[in-house]
Design a protein around this motif. Structure first.
Motif, short mmCIF file in Angstrom:
data_model
loop_
_atom_site.label_atom_id
_atom_site.label_comp_id
_atom_site.label_asym_id
_atom_site.label_seq_id
_atom_site.Cartn_x
_atom_site.Cartn_y
_atom_site.Cartn_z
N MET A 99 0.86 -1.18 0.00
CA MET A 99 0.00 0.00 0.00
C MET A 99 0.90 1.22 0.00
SD MET A 99 -3.19 -0.69 2.52
CE MET A 99 -4.18 -2.18 2.40
N VAL A 100 0.38 2.33 -0.49
CA VAL A 100 1.16 3.57 -0.55
C VAL A 100 0.39 4.66 0.17
CG1 VAL A 100 2.18 5.31 -2.07
CG2 VAL A 100 2.19 2.89 -2.76
N TYR A 101 1.05 5.28 1.15
CA TYR A 101 0.42 6.35 1.93
C TYR A 101 1.07 7.68 1.56
CZ TYR A 101 -0.77 9.25 5.99
OH TYR A 101 -1.22 10.26 6.82
N ASP A 102 0.24 8.63 1.22
CA ASP A 102 0.71 9.97 0.88
C ASP A 102 0.37 10.90 2.05
OD1 ASP A 102 1.27 12.45 -0.13
OD2 ASP A 102 -0.20 12.39 -1.76
N GLY A 103 1.38 11.22 2.85
CA GLY A 103 1.15 12.02 4.05
C GLY A 103 0.62 13.41 3.75
N ARG A 104 0.90 13.93 2.54
CA ARG A 104 0.43 15.28 2.24
C ARG A 104 -1.10 15.32 2.10
NH1 ARG A 104 2.48 18.95 -2.73
NH2 ARG A 104 4.50 18.62 -1.75
N THR A 105 -1.63 14.34 1.38
CA THR A 105 -3.09 14.31 1.18
C THR A 105 -3.78 13.43 2.22
OG1 THR A 105 -2.84 12.45 -0.33
CG2 THR A 105 -2.90 14.65 -1.31
N ARG A 106 -3.01 12.67 2.98
CA ARG A 106 -3.52 11.69 3.95
C ARG A 106 -4.37 10.62 3.27
NH1 ARG A 106 -6.89 14.71 7.05
NH2 ARG A 106 -6.51 16.57 5.84
N LEU A 107 -4.04 10.33 2.03
CA LEU A 107 -4.73 9.26 1.30
C LEU A 107 -3.89 7.99 1.36
CD1 LEU A 107 -5.97 11.22 -1.84
CD2 LEU A 107 -7.37 10.34 0.06
N LEU A 108 -4.56 6.87 1.49
CA LEU A 108 -3.89 5.57 1.51
C LEU A 108 -4.37 4.78 0.29
CD1 LEU A 108 -2.14 3.49 3.11
CD2 LEU A 108 -4.24 2.79 4.25
N ALA A 140 -1.92 2.83 10.77
CA ALA A 140 -3.02 3.80 10.77
C ALA A 140 -3.24 4.42 12.14
CB ALA A 140 -4.30 3.12 10.27
N ALA A 141 -2.82 3.70 13.20
CA ALA A 141 -2.95 4.27 14.55
C ALA A 141 -1.99 5.43 14.74
CB ALA A 141 -2.68 3.18 15.59
N LYS A 142 -0.93 5.47 13.92
CA LYS A 142 0.08 6.52 14.08
C LYS A 142 0.04 7.59 12.99
CE LYS A 142 3.53 3.46 15.82
NZ LYS A 142 4.53 2.81 15.02
N HIS A 143 -0.74 7.35 11.92
CA HIS A 143 -0.78 8.29 10.80
C HIS A 143 -2.23 8.63 10.48
CE1 HIS A 143 3.03 6.14 10.45
NE2 HIS A 143 3.50 7.20 9.82
N PRO A 144 -2.54 9.91 10.31
CA PRO A 144 -3.92 10.26 9.98
C PRO A 144 -4.28 9.81 8.55
CG PRO A 144 -2.51 12.22 9.87
CD PRO A 144 -1.65 11.09 10.37
N VAL A 145 -5.38 9.08 8.43
CA VAL A 145 -5.83 8.61 7.11
C VAL A 145 -7.18 9.26 6.83
CG1 VAL A 145 -6.54 6.61 5.74
CG2 VAL A 145 -4.60 6.41 7.32
N ARG A 146 -7.24 10.00 5.73
CA ARG A 146 -8.51 10.64 5.35
C ARG A 146 -9.42 9.64 4.66
NH1 ARG A 146 -9.53 14.52 0.91
NH2 ARG A 146 -7.32 14.42 0.42
N ALA A 147 -8.85 8.85 3.78
CA ALA A 147 -9.64 7.85 3.06
C ALA A 147 -8.72 6.82 2.46
CB ALA A 147 -10.46 8.53 1.96
N LEU A 148 -9.28 5.64 2.19
CA LEU A 148 -8.55 4.60 1.47
C LEU A 148 -9.07 4.59 0.04
CD1 LEU A 148 -8.87 3.52 4.56
CD2 LEU A 148 -7.98 1.42 3.59
#
Ligand SMILES: [Zn+2]
Ligand SMILES: [Zn+2]
Length: 216
Positions: A99-108, A140-148
């Motif tokens: 999976m790829v997480y983009d911290g700028r957009t908080r999209l996973l 996910a407990a440590k990084h804010p996720v806006r949406a998958l």
């Protein structure tokens, strides 16, 4: 099946970016959530493209490109140049899945492990799938996720109801984004699957055991 060419759209995006950035050179990286054919069928269009990396499809290829030393436990930080992506190994659906997480957009970008549809897991890979779901929940407990954002939609807007296999049309289709809570729900479903997993429906997706796949 109708195959559309992907390269013209990508070349146009890169050209537009370069035009806005003094024609700065930029490398195109082609990487996939995993090695199933429906995801990488367009790679051949890019083999002769200059300034392009096409990442391989095995766990070894993926680990070596993203500098993941302890696959699948390490999470790589991959810097695009002022924008860092997290690369999360998540084998189970397929051995090289990330999976790829983009911290700028908080999209996973959650590939084929978690999307509004049937989540296919070979029965002999449930242990890996469960471990991936646990590591994903810890991330996910440590990084804010806006949406998958996953790679397929097979659910309708009726909770728990999917379309028939290979349905030609998808009336009243579930939207693509899933809420971050989906990660915890998936983790619990994987945890209780046991040694003989069966089809397990949640409102927004279905854990769907399939027979073991022959090694590629
Ligand atoms: Zn797949
Ligand atoms: Zn797929």
């Amino acid at each position: 099946m109708l195959w559309l060419k992907i390269r013209p759209a990508i070349d146009r995006l890169v050209d537009d970016w370069q035009a806005k950035h003094d024609n700065a050179k930029v490398r195109l990286i082609i990487a996939h959530s995993h090695g199933h054919g429906d995801h990488h069928a367009g790679d051949d269009e890019f083999r002769d493209r200059p300034d392009t990396d096409i990442v391989g499809l095995t766990p070894k290829d993926v680990a070596s490109y993203f500098h993941i030393s302890d696959w699948p436990r390490d999470i790589a930080r991959f810097d695009l140049g002022g924008r860092v992506l997290d690369i999360i190994p998540t084998p189970g659906h397929e051995p090289a899945h990330i999976m790829v997480y983009d911290g700028r957009t908080r999209l996973l970008f959650s590939g084929d492990m978690l999307y509004p549809g049937r989540l296919y897991v070979p029965t002999d890979k449930f242990g890996e799938f469960r471990a991936s779901a646990d590591r994903l929940a810890a991330f996910a407990a440590k990084h804010p996720v806006r949406a998958l954002l996953g790679a397929h939609i097979e659910m309708t807007t009726t909770p728990g109801q999917d379309y028939p296999m290979e349905a030609a049309t998808h009336p009243l289709e579930h939207p693509l984004p899933l809420k971050p809570e989906a990660i915890t729900i998936l983790q619990h479903m994987a945890a209780k699957a046991g040694p003989a997993p069966v089809i397990d429906r949640a409102a927004d997706f279905i854990v769907y055991p399939v027979p073991p796949r022959p090694a590629p």
